[in-house]
Design a protein around this motif. Structure first.
Motif, PDB file in Angstrom:
ATOM      1  N   ALA A 134       0.759  -1.255   0.057  1.00 57.24           N
ATOM      2  CA  ALA A 134       0.025  -0.196  -0.112  1.00 57.24           C
ATOM      3  C   ALA A 134       0.805   1.146  -0.178  1.00 57.24           C
ATOM      4  N   VAL A 135       2.157   1.021   0.161  1.00 55.70           N
ATOM      5  CA  VAL A 135       2.953   2.330   0.338  1.00 55.70           C
ATOM      6  C   VAL A 135       2.883   3.415  -0.844  1.00 55.70           C
ATOM      7  N   LEU A 136       3.189   2.708  -1.869  1.00 55.74           N
ATOM      8  CA  LEU A 136       3.334   3.626  -3.303  1.00 55.74           C
ATOM      9  C   LEU A 136       1.924   4.166  -3.580  1.00 55.74           C
ATOM     10  N   GLY A 137       0.890   3.413  -3.640  1.00 62.18           N
ATOM     11  CA  GLY A 137      -0.618   3.761  -3.957  1.00 62.18           C
ATOM     12  C   GLY A 137      -0.688   4.890  -3.023  1.00 62.18           C
ATOM     13  N   ILE A 138      -0.641   5.031  -1.824  1.00 63.24           N
ATOM     14  CA  ILE A 138      -0.905   6.118  -0.920  1.00 63.24           C
ATOM     15  C   ILE A 138       0.068   7.135  -0.749  1.00 63.24           C
ATOM     16  N   GLY A 139       1.285   6.788  -0.607  1.00 63.35           N
ATOM     17  CA  GLY A 139       2.399   7.721  -0.464  1.00 63.35           C
ATOM     18  C   GLY A 139       2.508   8.843  -1.687  1.00 63.35           C
ATOM     19  N   SER A 140       2.356   8.094  -2.909  1.00 64.76           N
ATOM     20  CA  SER A 140       2.515   8.895  -4.261  1.00 64.76           C
ATOM     21  C   SER A 140       1.399  10.036  -4.207  1.00 64.76           C
ATOM     22  N   TYR A 141       0.314   9.795  -3.674  1.00 61.08           N
ATOM     23  CA  TYR A 141      -0.567  10.909  -3.630  1.00 61.08           C
ATOM     24  C   TYR A 141      -0.219  12.124  -2.813  1.00 61.08           C
ATOM     25  N   SER A 142       0.265  11.749  -1.555  1.00 61.10           N
ATOM     26  CA  SER A 142       0.840  12.625  -0.509  1.00 61.10           C
ATOM     27  C   SER A 142       2.209  13.469  -1.167  1.00 61.10           C
ATOM     28  N   LEU A 143       2.837  12.903  -2.109  1.00 61.20           N
ATOM     29  CA  LEU A 143       3.875  13.526  -2.793  1.00 61.20           C
ATOM     30  C   LEU A 143       3.573  14.276  -4.050  1.00 61.20           C
ATOM     31  N   ILE A 187       4.047  -4.013 -11.673  1.00 61.60           N
ATOM     32  CA  ILE A 187       4.170  -3.272 -12.776  1.00 61.60           C
ATOM     33  C   ILE A 187       4.157  -1.782 -12.696  1.00 61.60           C
ATOM     34  N   GLY A 188       3.219  -1.480 -11.584  1.00 61.12           N
ATOM     35  CA  GLY A 188       3.036  -0.030 -11.486  1.00 61.12           C
ATOM     36  C   GLY A 188       4.448   0.563 -10.741  1.00 61.12           C
ATOM     37  N   ALA A 189       4.905  -0.223  -9.816  1.00 61.06           N
ATOM     38  CA  ALA A 189       5.915   0.084  -9.030  1.00 61.06           C
ATOM     39  C   ALA A 189       7.239  -0.054  -9.944  1.00 61.06           C
ATOM     40  N   VAL A 190       7.541  -0.672 -11.003  1.00 68.08           N
ATOM     41  CA  VAL A 190       8.487  -0.781 -11.434  1.00 68.08           C
ATOM     42  C   VAL A 190       8.508   0.441 -12.639  1.00 68.08           C
ATOM     43  N   GLY A 191       7.327   0.717 -13.054  1.00 66.34           N
ATOM     44  CA  GLY A 191       7.206   1.751 -14.172  1.00 66.34           C
ATOM     45  C   GLY A 191       7.290   3.192 -13.201  1.00 66.34           C
ATOM     46  N   THR A 192       6.788   3.170 -12.088  1.00 69.13           N
ATOM     47  CA  THR A 192       7.098   4.364 -11.409  1.00 69.13           C
ATOM     48  C   THR A 192       8.731   4.670 -11.102  1.00 69.13           C
ATOM     49  N   LEU A 193       9.313   3.646 -10.703  1.00 63.36           N
ATOM     50  CA  LEU A 193      10.748   3.554 -10.382  1.00 63.36           C
ATOM     51  C   LEU A 193      11.497   4.221 -11.641  1.00 63.36           C
ATOM     52  N   ILE A 242      -0.365   8.015 -13.623  1.00 63.44           N
ATOM     53  CA  ILE A 242      -0.781   6.738 -14.248  1.00 63.44           C
ATOM     54  C   ILE A 242       0.055   5.664 -13.623  1.00 63.44           C
ATOM     55  N   LEU A 243       1.309   5.714 -13.524  1.00 64.34           N
ATOM     56  CA  LEU A 243       2.011   4.601 -13.100  1.00 64.34           C
ATOM     57  C   LEU A 243       1.941   4.096 -11.543  1.00 64.34           C
ATOM     58  N   PRO A 244       2.050   5.000 -10.755  1.00 62.48           N
ATOM     59  CA  PRO A 244       1.514   4.597  -9.172  1.00 62.48           C
ATOM     60  C   PRO A 244      -0.186   4.360  -9.311  1.00 62.48           C
ATOM     61  N   THR A 245      -0.852   4.882 -10.042  1.00 60.37           N
ATOM     62  CA  THR A 245      -2.461   4.332 -10.056  1.00 60.37           C
ATOM     63  C   THR A 245      -2.332   2.870 -10.478  1.00 60.37           C
ATOM     64  N   LEU A 246      -1.512   2.407 -11.359  1.00 66.07           N
ATOM     65  CA  LEU A 246      -1.443   0.911 -11.442  1.00 66.07           C
ATOM     66  C   LEU A 246      -1.358   0.077 -10.145  1.00 66.07           C
ATOM     67  N   SER A 247      -0.312   0.598  -9.163  1.00 69.47           N
ATOM     68  CA  SER A 247      -0.251   0.093  -7.585  1.00 69.47           C
ATOM     69  C   SER A 247      -1.759   0.253  -6.979  1.00 69.47           C
ATOM     70  N   TRP A 250      16.878  16.146  -7.700  1.00 66.07           N
ATOM     71  CA  TRP A 250      16.573  14.822  -7.547  1.00 66.07           C
ATOM     72  C   TRP A 250      15.832  14.358  -6.219  1.00 66.07           C
ATOM     73  N   HIS A 251      15.614  15.228  -5.279  1.00 63.64           N
ATOM     74  CA  HIS A 251      15.449  14.676  -4.181  1.00 63.64           C
ATOM     75  C   HIS A 251      13.902  14.132  -3.999  1.00 63.64           C
ATOM     76  N   PRO A 252      12.807  14.789  -4.681  1.00 62.94           N
ATOM     77  CA  PRO A 252      11.638  14.149  -4.660  1.00 62.94           C
ATOM     78  C   PRO A 252      11.593  12.691  -5.231  1.00 62.94           C
ATOM     79  N   GLY A 253      12.512  12.456  -6.071  1.00 62.45           N
ATOM     80  CA  GLY A 253      12.834  11.262  -6.862  1.00 62.45           C
ATOM     81  C   GLY A 253      13.218  10.155  -6.100  1.00 62.45           C
ATOM     82  N   ILE A 254      14.202  10.653  -5.203  1.00 64.12           N
ATOM     83  CA  ILE A 254      14.649   9.579  -4.119  1.00 64.12           C
ATOM     84  C   ILE A 254      13.512   9.095  -3.410  1.00 64.12           C
ATOM     85  N   VAL A 255      12.531   9.783  -2.691  1.00 62.49           N
ATOM     86  CA  VAL A 255      11.614   9.515  -2.014  1.00 62.49           C
ATOM     87  C   VAL A 255      10.419   8.473  -2.735  1.00 62.49           C
ATOM     88  N   LEU A 256      10.226   9.053  -3.923  1.00 66.28           N
ATOM     89  CA  LEU A 256       9.391   8.217  -5.038  1.00 66.28           C
ATOM     90  C   LEU A 256       9.992   6.877  -5.101  1.00 66.28           C
TER      91      LEU A 256
END
Length: 440
Positions: A259-268, A321-327, A354-359, A410-416
């Motif tokens: 659940a971390v990426l699906g919820i956390g990406s919205y916050s970010l 797949i969503g996690a890989v694409g977001t990465l 779109i990509l975190p939305t997969l997750s 790059w600092h938000p990219g590290i978090v994502l």
């Protein structure tokens, strides 16, 4: 037992459960998640600009803003408590009555914010009341998401569980869009002085009619066939929250990570980016709001499509797949945003959405497959709430990380990327497990 890992049966083997019934139940579950998201983003949009001056005036500009944001955090901190309470109720008295309670508490506490007296009218009473109402909102949300997912999936043909589990996830973009539209309409039709004087109450008061619609939809449906089977066989657990750790300990940990990426990406993307985009990148606030809304509108199409995909390849694979694409896009996306172009901003919000939305779309199906029915409400609710609590600190941590690095691009990219890796590992572990299927 009420659960098995044997092959699922066809729709015709499930008497009394028609596709029309499943769709009606899914709508009832979706409304709750939409109201939850509407409440969150509505308060987030108004907190920085109005909550501080209206309710925490003696604390000054910084202190008032900090108090307003801490009220947001308080709603997340109490979520796991609500998840434990309502998870236990959902596994003991049923999904339907528990969801009636959660939506009632959430709707009333949201609407009552619009009736509160400001500091100028009643001193600290309004400030204390708004914090208490935020706590009630967070408490009810702790049991809302898991119950909404179960309401949809426990009526659905197991072969289509991934699709029906994705549909309640539409509530998040719908709530985000509605709250953004309300904010845009208010700022375009009223002066800042009028909004501060009385206009800010209007969005919160809309929770009352939305509550009536939600209650009607949930009152008009029956208990899920899975829970009815638990009643018939007498296999309900006395302490389902505790039994989650006995019956599905690994599933519980996997659920949190998934659940971390699906919820956390919205916050970010929707919370931190508002501050970062305006103060560092130089975007206009309205541009960020429009870009976020465009991304939300696109999710209304992509989430059901990703849900259909989950029925073909499995929810866990969709999440992975969503996690890989977001990465892959995390760093290029934030590098390109340095140009401060509106077109690139919109493109980034679309791709980064779109990509975190997969997750996000596959999350409900993945988590439903992890827990046996007798502890499923508790398992989903507590795991999701703990993930939400952890990711609630994403905007603050990213802000601190940005300051420490001089706002390096790059600092938000590290978090994502870190969130993507956590969810990827969890999804791969979930994909290796046999889904738990209910016999009804």
């Amino acid at each position: 037992m009420t659960t098995t890992t044997s092959p699922v049966r066809s729709e015709t083997d499930r008497p009394g459960i028609t596709p029309g019934t499943a769709r009606r139940v899914t709508i009832a579950s979706f409304v709750g998640t939409a109201l939850e998201s509407y409440d969150f983003y509505l308060y987030a949009y108004f907190a920085a600009f109005f909550v501080g001056p209206l309710f925490f005036a003696p604390l000054g500009a910084f202190g008032g803003a900090l108090a307003a944001f801490l009220a947001i955090a308080a709603g997340f901190v109490i979520r796991p408590i609500g998840a434990v309470v309502f998870g236990n109720l959902g596994d003991r008295i049923g999904r339907r009555p528990t969801l009636l309670i959660t939506i009632l508490i959430m709707g009333l506490s949201t609407g009552l914010v619009g009736l509160l007296p400001t500091y100028a009218a009643a001193g600290w009473f309004g400030a204390i009341a708004i914090v208490l109402l935020r706590l009630l909102q967070g408490f009810s949300v702790g049991g809302e998401w898991g119950g909404s997912i179960l309401l949809a999936t426990e009526y659905a043909n197991p072969k289509r569980r991934g699709f029906y589990a994705a549909l309640p996830q539409l509530g998040s973009p719908v709530g985000s869009i509605l709250s953004a539209v309300v904010f845009i309409v208010l700022t375009l039709s009223m002066s800042t002085a009028d909004i501060a004087a009385w206009g800010w109450r209007i969005p919160f008061l809309t929770a009352f009619p939305l509550l009536l619609v939600s209650l009607y939809l949930r009152w008009s449906i029956d208990e899920t066939p899975v829970f009815r089977k638990l009643l018939e066989t007498g296999t309900r657990d006395r302490f389902p929250v505790i039994d989650v750790f006995r019956k599905a300990p690994s599933g519980f940990v996997i659920g949190i990570g998934a659940a971390v990426l699906g919820i956390g990406s919205y916050s970010l993307m929707n919370t931190y980016m508002v501050d970062y985009g305006t103060s560092v990148l130089g975007f206009k606030y309205q541009d960020l709001l429009v870009a976020t809304t465009i991304g939300g509108l696109l999710q209304l199409v992509t989430i059901p499509l990703f849900g259909l995909w989950a029925t073909r390849i499995g929810s866990a694979k969709v999440v992975a797949i969503g996690a890989v694409g977001t990465l892959i896009v995390a760093f290029p996306m934030y590098f390109l945003l340095q140009s401060a172009s509106f077109a690139i901003l919109v493109g980034s919000m679309i791709i980064g959405g779109i990509l975190p939305t997969l997750s996000w779309a596959g999350l409900g199906g993945l988590m439903s497959d992890l827990f046996p029915s007798e502890v499923r409400y508790s398992g989903l609710s507590v795991a999701y709430s703990l993930a939400a609590l952890l990711t609630s600190f994403v905007p603050a941590l990213t802000l601190v990380f940005g300051k420490a690095t001089g706002n390096a691009w790059w600092h938000p990219g590290i978090v994502l990327a870190v969130m993507s890796l956590i969810t990827l590992v969890a999804a791969l572990l979930a994909a290796r497990r046999k889904p738990i299927i209910d016999e009804v």
